[in-house]
Design an enzyme around this catalytic site. Structure first.
Site, PDB file in Angstrom:
ATOM      1  N   LYS A  43     -14.782  20.679  72.367  1.00  0.00           N
ATOM      2  CA  LYS A  43     -14.989  20.023  73.665  1.00  0.00           C
ATOM      3  C   LYS A  43     -16.485  19.845  73.935  1.00  0.00           C
ATOM      4  O   LYS A  43     -17.314  20.452  73.250  1.00  0.00           O
ATOM      5  CB  LYS A  43     -14.345  20.865  74.772  1.00  0.00           C
ATOM      6  CG  LYS A  43     -14.999  22.232  74.964  1.00  0.00           C
ATOM      7  CD  LYS A  43     -14.194  23.123  75.898  1.00  0.00           C
ATOM      8  CE  LYS A  43     -14.856  24.479  76.051  1.00  0.00           C
ATOM      9  NZ  LYS A  43     -13.980  25.450  76.770  1.00  0.00           N
ATOM     10  N   ARG A 141      -7.253  29.052  86.933  1.00  0.00           N
ATOM     11  CA  ARG A 141      -7.902  27.768  86.651  1.00  0.00           C
ATOM     12  C   ARG A 141      -6.758  26.842  86.250  1.00  0.00           C
ATOM     13  O   ARG A 141      -5.892  26.570  87.077  1.00  0.00           O
ATOM     14  CB  ARG A 141      -8.974  27.968  85.563  1.00  0.00           C
ATOM     15  CG  ARG A 141      -9.943  26.822  85.459  1.00  0.00           C
ATOM     16  CD  ARG A 141     -11.062  27.081  84.452  1.00  0.00           C
ATOM     17  NE  ARG A 141     -10.590  27.071  83.068  1.00  0.00           N
ATOM     18  CZ  ARG A 141     -11.373  27.174  81.991  1.00  0.00           C
ATOM     19  NH1 ARG A 141     -12.678  27.322  82.135  1.00  0.00           N
ATOM     20  NH2 ARG A 141     -10.868  27.144  80.786  1.00  0.00           N
ATOM     21  N   HIS A 177      -5.468  31.616  78.845  1.00  0.00           N
ATOM     22  CA  HIS A 177      -6.915  31.770  78.637  1.00  0.00           C
ATOM     23  C   HIS A 177      -7.384  33.013  79.391  1.00  0.00           C
ATOM     24  O   HIS A 177      -6.929  33.287  80.490  1.00  0.00           O
ATOM     25  CB  HIS A 177      -7.607  30.509  79.167  1.00  0.00           C
ATOM     26  CG  HIS A 177      -9.026  30.321  78.715  1.00  0.00           C
ATOM     27  ND1 HIS A 177      -9.434  30.455  77.397  1.00  0.00           N
ATOM     28  CD2 HIS A 177     -10.142  29.957  79.405  1.00  0.00           C
ATOM     29  CE1 HIS A 177     -10.736  30.200  77.319  1.00  0.00           C
ATOM     30  NE2 HIS A 177     -11.184  29.905  78.520  1.00  0.00           N
ATOM     31  N   ARG A 233      -8.475  30.346  69.224  1.00  0.00           N
ATOM     32  CA  ARG A 233      -9.083  29.127  69.764  1.00  0.00           C
ATOM     33  C   ARG A 233     -10.578  29.307  70.000  1.00  0.00           C
ATOM     34  O   ARG A 233     -11.072  29.164  71.107  1.00  0.00           O
ATOM     35  CB  ARG A 233      -8.457  28.818  71.138  1.00  0.00           C
ATOM     36  CG  ARG A 233      -7.300  27.904  71.158  1.00  0.00           C
ATOM     37  CD  ARG A 233      -6.917  27.463  72.566  1.00  0.00           C
ATOM     38  NE  ARG A 233      -7.395  28.220  73.676  1.00  0.00           N
ATOM     39  CZ  ARG A 233      -6.701  29.176  74.333  1.00  0.00           C
ATOM     40  NH1 ARG A 233      -5.476  29.479  73.970  1.00  0.00           N
ATOM     41  NH2 ARG A 233      -7.247  29.810  75.339  1.00  0.00           N
ATOM     42  N   TYR A 279     -47.009  21.483  87.570  1.00  0.00           N
ATOM     43  CA  TYR A 279     -46.748  21.356  89.010  1.00  0.00           C
ATOM     44  C   TYR A 279     -46.840  22.695  89.742  1.00  0.00           C
ATOM     45  O   TYR A 279     -46.260  23.686  89.310  1.00  0.00           O
ATOM     46  CB  TYR A 279     -45.336  20.815  89.239  1.00  0.00           C
ATOM     47  CG  TYR A 279     -45.134  19.374  88.855  1.00  0.00           C
ATOM     48  CD1 TYR A 279     -45.989  18.367  89.310  1.00  0.00           C
ATOM     49  CD2 TYR A 279     -44.051  19.010  88.059  1.00  0.00           C
ATOM     50  CE1 TYR A 279     -45.769  17.044  88.962  1.00  0.00           C
ATOM     51  CE2 TYR A 279     -43.823  17.690  87.710  1.00  0.00           C
ATOM     52  CZ  TYR A 279     -44.695  16.709  88.170  1.00  0.00           C
ATOM     53  OH  TYR A 279     -44.468  15.406  87.828  1.00  0.00           O
ATOM     54  N   CYS A 327     -41.180  20.436  83.586  1.00  0.00           N
ATOM     55  CA  CYS A 327     -41.115  19.109  84.197  1.00  0.00           C
ATOM     56  C   CYS A 327     -39.909  18.352  83.646  1.00  0.00           C
ATOM     57  O   CYS A 327     -39.189  18.850  82.790  1.00  0.00           O
ATOM     58  CB  CYS A 327     -42.405  18.344  83.907  1.00  0.00           C
ATOM     59  SG  CYS A 327     -43.892  19.271  84.343  1.00  0.00           S
ATOM     60  N   ASP A 329     -39.727  15.735  81.669  1.00  0.00           N
ATOM     61  CA  ASP A 329     -39.811  15.304  80.270  1.00  0.00           C
ATOM     62  C   ASP A 329     -40.721  16.172  79.424  1.00  0.00           C
ATOM     63  O   ASP A 329     -40.901  15.886  78.256  1.00  0.00           O
ATOM     64  CB  ASP A 329     -40.365  13.872  80.198  1.00  0.00           C
ATOM     65  CG  ASP A 329     -39.537  12.921  81.015  1.00  0.00           C
ATOM     66  OD1 ASP A 329     -38.537  12.431  80.475  1.00  0.00           O
ATOM     67  OD2 ASP A 329     -39.874  12.693  82.195  1.00  0.00           O
TER      68      ASP A 329
END
Ligand SMILES: *Cc1c(COP(=O)(O)O)cnc(C)c1O
Length: 391
Positions: A43, A141, A177, A233, A279, A327, A329
């Site tokens: 997944k 869930r 699960h 699994r 920053y 930051c 990037d």
């Protein structure tokens, strides 16, 4: 070694995935699993490693089946020619259940509306729908809750038994699960195994038998043989990461990290003592030093929480740390006053543990998250480069 055709050789960072490691990890998990077969969970784009190459490598390593959360991921793998048994467990009303059934994808059913959708889709396609049933043994869930004598699970298995009699569905498995993926000794683990056994008994009394029963994620595959049942699994361990870092590193379980992320320094410069960096100036150089600019930021999966904490290893400078804020990037790293390298030098951002390279687990530990999140969110805009057979 081959690269994504869109990748340019000038990319400023690389996410390399070792497919032989994935295959070898699955082989190691098969050995752990004893007589149980292995469903490799692929997944979330194979936890960030790339769905199709990773899925093929897992099958080469001996996985008997593949598991994905989203139905669309299973369709994508099937349409790419992967013909192994495949299970999906996450879809909303309106999903193309008929498309999945058409492709022989096993759809997880945990509620009446899902069963109704599957039966309607089977009627449209004229096929018998292969399904697996999910029981909620405590995670709250997915899954039909078994919490008494007239539970949603009782209701579901009665309805499924009727659908089987009509030839609309075929039940290939029953599964659940764990709540505690990372604490194999937690009392809920044994409790959930008991509820699961009860769920299978309830299904049996409704006339429903399945060839496969499964419950074990990576942690249970590695540490709890009583949970292996017919199939395990694992996801995380397939990619060579430890689901229980407090109990052991990957190598302690015979696993090898598949992902390695490297970047090239894009700028190197000398700064004076007292100079604030990035920053907000949350880091100030304590002495004259050399800093390097690494062209990866939080858009590339570097957690913003890793400011002043994230570990890297720089060619010629050894282990270093992100200085100042992360930051979007880019990040800045302190290379020390004696750094003699230059722009273009390699920075290992996520390594494989050897040679003092920082690992996904190291990043997780300093940012208060789990190694799963580090690799899964790593550099979605960077093409993966594959190593090993099938690359
Ligand atoms: C993600 C997932 C797994 C694999 O879990 P790991 O901890 O990565 O081994 C197994 N089963 C289900 C239902 C999952 O969602």
């Amino acid at each position: 070694m081959t690269s994504d055709p869109h990748a340019s050789s000038a990319t400023s960072f690389t996410v390399q995935v070792d497919l032989d490691a994935i295959a070898a990890n699955v082989a190691a998990l098969r050995e752990r699993a004893g007589s149980a077969s292995v469903m490799a969970v692929v997944k979330a784009d194979a936890y960030g490693h790339g769905l199709l190459p990773s899925a093929r490598a897992a099958l080469r390593g001996g996985a008997a089946a593949l598991g994905v959360a989203q139905l669309e991921e299973a369709v994508r793998a099937r349409d790419a020619g992967i013909d192994a048994p495949m299970l999906t467990w996450l879809y909303a009303p309106g999903a193309d259940v008929a498309g999945a059934i058409d492709r022989g994808i096993e759809v997880t059913v945990s509620s009446r509306w899902q069963l109704d959708d599957v039966i309607a889709a089977a009627a449209r396609t004229g096929a018998t729908a292969p399904i697996q049933l999910k029981v909620d043994t405590g995670l709250a869930r997915g899954g039909a809750l078994l919490d008494g004598e007239a539970s949603a699970w009782h209701d579901l298995v009665a309805s499924v038994a009727a659908g089987m009699a009509d030839g609309a569905v075929e039940v290939r498995g029953i599964w659940t699960h764990f709540v505690y993926a990372d604490a194999p000794d937690h009392p809920t683990v044994r409790g959930q195994q008991e509820v699961f056994a009860e769920a299978v008994a309830v299904a049996g009394r409704a006339g429903l038998r399945a060839p496969l029963h499964h419950i074990a994620n990576s942690a249970a595959t590695l540490t709890n043989p009583s949970a292996h049942l017919d199939m395990v699994r694992p996801g995380l361990a397939v990619y060579g990461l430890s689901p229980v870092p407090d109990l052991g590193a990957p190598q302690d379980f015979g696993l090898r990290e598949a992902m390695r992320v490297t970047a090239r320094l894009s700028l190197v410069k000398r700064i004076r003592a007292g100079q604030g960096v990035s920053y907000g100036h949350t880091w100030t150089a304590p002495e004259d030093t050399v800093v390097g600019l690494v062209p990866m930021g939080y858009a590339d999966g570097i957690p913003r929480a890793a400011g002043n904490l994230g570990p890297v290893r720089v060619q010629g400078a050894g282990r270093s740390t992100v200085t100042g804020r992360v930051c979007m990037d880019q990040i800045v790293v302190d290379l020390g006053p004696d750094f003699g390298g230059s722009a273009g030098d390699e920075v290992v951002v996520v390594g494989r543990g050897a040679d003092d390279e920082p690992t996904a687990q190291d990043w997780a530990a300093v940012t208060g998250t789990i190694n799963y999140e580090i690799v899964t969110r790593m550099a979605p805009r960077a093409p993966r480069t594959y190593l090993g057979e099938g690359a």
